[in-house]
Design a protein around this motif. Sequence first.
Motif: not given
Length: 148
Positions: A32-37, A93-105
């Motif tokens: 559901k979400k990309a791992p974040k460091i 789109l940024l709001k949409e994709v950050t919910r599954f971890g497409f974000d900085v880190g």
Amino acid sequence: MNRLPDLSTSYKQFIVKSWDQCTAMAIDPELKKAPKITEEEFLLICQKRKHLLLQISQPIINKFSPFCDYSKYVIVLTDENGIILSISGNQDLLKEVTRFGFDVGASWAEESVGTNAIGNCLALGQPICIMGEEHFVKQWRDYGCTAS
């Protein structure tokens, strides 16, 4: 005269191989979400190793920002391990994709999130486009991604 290889067959074989690798690495297709460091690790990456890359790339990213503002695109810069260093673009789109971890880190290496453009570009060492159903993880299948 030599014929070029059938790129569509070659590409399909690549996708199948990537999916096989994802299965072997036990990547969950229901992720559901990309791992974040962690915050500390990310700061070290930015400050010590990638400060110059971020500084040099920002004017180029800014040049393309108007295109992203009126289209549904984002521009992402990662390090050599697939860690997202910066992301900018269409705010919806940024709001949409950050919910599954497409974000900085977040880590978008193939071994973290399965078949995707960022991870597979890094694995292959060449540009690639991964569209919809080609993504191993079901959560990413509404999107098309290109990386170089």
